[in-house]
Design a protein around this motif. Structure first.
Motif, PDB file in Angstrom:
ATOM      1  N   UNK A   1       0.858  -1.177   0.000  1.00  0.00           N
ATOM      2  CA  UNK A   1       0.000   0.000   0.000  1.00  0.00           C
ATOM      3  C   UNK A   1       0.894   1.227   0.000  1.00  0.00           C
ATOM      4  N   UNK A   2       0.894   1.978  -1.103  1.00  0.00           N
ATOM      5  CA  UNK A   2       1.780   3.137  -1.182  1.00  0.00           C
ATOM      6  C   UNK A   2       1.279   4.231  -0.247  1.00  0.00           C
ATOM      7  N   UNK A   3       2.088   5.277   0.029  1.00  0.00           N
ATOM      8  CA  UNK A   3       1.730   6.243   1.064  1.00  0.00           C
ATOM      9  C   UNK A   3       0.389   6.933   0.878  1.00  0.00           C
ATOM     10  N   UNK A   4      -0.068   7.064  -0.372  1.00  0.00           N
ATOM     11  CA  UNK A   4      -1.346   7.719  -0.618  1.00  0.00           C
ATOM     12  C   UNK A   4      -2.544   6.811  -0.449  1.00  0.00           C
ATOM     13  N   UNK A   5      -2.291   5.521  -0.200  1.00  0.00           N
ATOM     14  CA  UNK A   5      -3.388   4.584   0.035  1.00  0.00           C
ATOM     15  C   UNK A   5      -3.718   3.671  -1.116  1.00  0.00           C
ATOM     16  N   UNK A   6      -3.120   3.874  -2.285  1.00  0.00           N
ATOM     17  CA  UNK A   6      -3.416   3.032  -3.444  1.00  0.00           C
ATOM     18  C   UNK A   6      -2.650   1.711  -3.325  1.00  0.00           C
ATOM     19  N   UNK A   7      -3.322   0.612  -3.618  1.00  0.00           N
ATOM     20  CA  UNK A   7      -2.661  -0.691  -3.587  1.00  0.00           C
ATOM     21  C   UNK A   7      -1.843  -0.856  -4.855  1.00  0.00           C
ATOM     22  N   UNK A   8      -0.518  -1.013  -4.686  1.00  0.00           N
ATOM     23  CA  UNK A   8       0.410  -1.235  -5.789  1.00  0.00           C
ATOM     24  C   UNK A   8       0.836  -2.701  -5.804  1.00  0.00           C
ATOM     25  N   UNK A   9       1.059  -3.207  -6.982  1.00  0.00           N
ATOM     26  CA  UNK A   9       1.592  -4.553  -7.187  1.00  0.00           C
ATOM     27  C   UNK A   9       2.818  -4.439  -8.082  1.00  0.00           C
ATOM     28  N   UNK A  10       3.763  -5.325  -7.892  1.00  0.00           N
ATOM     29  CA  UNK A  10       4.866  -5.484  -8.844  1.00  0.00           C
ATOM     30  C   UNK A  10       4.739  -6.889  -9.410  1.00  0.00           C
ATOM     31  N   UNK A  11       4.525  -6.992 -10.717  1.00  0.00           N
ATOM     32  CA  UNK A  11       4.262  -8.276 -11.369  1.00  0.00           C
ATOM     33  C   UNK A  11       5.352  -8.577 -12.394  1.00  0.00           C
ATOM     34  N   UNK A  12       5.814  -9.806 -12.414  1.00  0.00           N
ATOM     35  CA  UNK A  12       6.846 -10.193 -13.385  1.00  0.00           C
ATOM     36  C   UNK A  12       6.248 -10.330 -14.785  1.00  0.00           C
TER      37      UNK A  12
END
Length: 308
Positions: free
Chosen positions: A258-269
């Motif tokens: 969860x990035x600081x602004x609240x948005x859920x981030x993913x890192x996908x291969x």
């Protein structure tokens, strides 16, 4: 650090058949994978993209027929934008009129012609005219190749403040600030498709509420496991982010935070891709299940609604 643009965007939707009809027939995207939500196999997980389901083109949905609508607010993705040939905005406007699809008049945003509209569940979308070619755009429907959606242009995130999120975009994912318009700041990283993120900082406001028409998360690309691990290390050591363990999603391997602004981030291969369990020619035609759910196929198929 290598520039890492968008890999995919995942949203909530209502009726699954309506979702398929809109994205394949109206927008002309390819249904590249029909599977289930691995955490709730009684619901679909549908993936749309270019002809190969290339990273940077894939919009995915968790559709549930009676899902309550989401509420717009800070801490979420406000808009998902697709790239189309610059001269095609007029063609798409006529197409939307003929289909009875509500849309806004085209405008100039950050120097690019932009046509904004919503899908049947209220998901905020846009088409942005670009000078690039159509790449691997899907032409199996009735959208001519010269007007076809190439993939993502980028996303707009609605935040209370921009600086903490901007620090991660620039330091971890290789973006740089390119321009500002009002309360919006645009970042780009030269990654081609999915290479733009716009931060719209509006101060304290209502938080977004998940539901049909809202975005669950956005995913950024990692070439492979090693590249992903390097980004995780940077997130944890330089930014104090708590990142999940790696999770196998069959077509890519993912970590979330969860990035600081609240948005859920993913890192996908990028690997292994969507052709790992069916041929490139037959993508999206059959229901595909992960190995752990295959033994329950009959039960799962019995509760999933028809898509056409």
């Amino acid at each position: 650090m290598t520039a890492n643009g968008l890999h995919h965007v995942t949203a909530y939707a209502g009726d699954p058949a309506r979702n398929v009809d809109f994205y394949t027939r109206i927008l002309g995207l390819r249904l590249v994978k029909r599977t289930v939500n691995f955490d709730d196999p009684t619901t679909y997980h549908l993936y749309y993209g270019d002809s190969a389901g290339s990273p940077g083109t894939v919009l995915t949905f968790f559709p549930m027929a009676h899902a309550a609508p989401g509420r717009a607010g800070i801490g979420e993705t406000q808009e998902t934008a697709f790239a189309v040939p610059r001269g095609s905005i007029g063609w798409w406007t006529h197409r939307f009129v003929a289909a009875g699809l509500r849309h806004e008049a085209s405008v100039q945003a950050f120097g690019q012609t932009t046509l904004r509209f919503r899908d049947p569940d209220g998901t905020m979308l846009a088409l942005v005219g670009v000078d690039d070619g159509v790449g691997l755009a899907w032409t199996g429907g009735d959208v001519p190749a010269e007007h076809a959606i190439a993939g993502f242009h980028g996303v707009t995130l609605l935040l209370a403040e921009a600086a903490p999120t901007a620090a991660i975009l620039t330091d971890v994912f290789g973006f740089v600030e390119t321009s500002r318009e009002g309360s919006s700041i645009r970042f780009a990283n030269g990654a081609g498709l999915g290479g733009h993120v716009t931060l719209r900082a509006v101060g304290e406001f209502l938080r977004g509420r998940p539901g049909a028409g809202s975005v669950h998360h956005i995913a950024f690309r990692a070439t492979d496991d090693a590249a992903q691990a390097a980004m995780v290390q940077r997130l944890e050591q330089a930014h104090g982010m708590q990142v999940t363990e790696q999770r196998d999603r069959n077509y890519f391997r993912s970590v979330y935070f969860r990035e600081p602004g609240g948005v859920l981030f993913e890192i996908a291969t990028d690997i292994p891709g969507f052709a790992v369990d069916e041929s490139a020619e037959s993508l999206g035609q059959a229901l595909k299940l992960p190995p752990g759910l295959e033994m329950h196929r009959d039960r799962i198929e019995a509760v999933l609604p028809a898509l056409a």
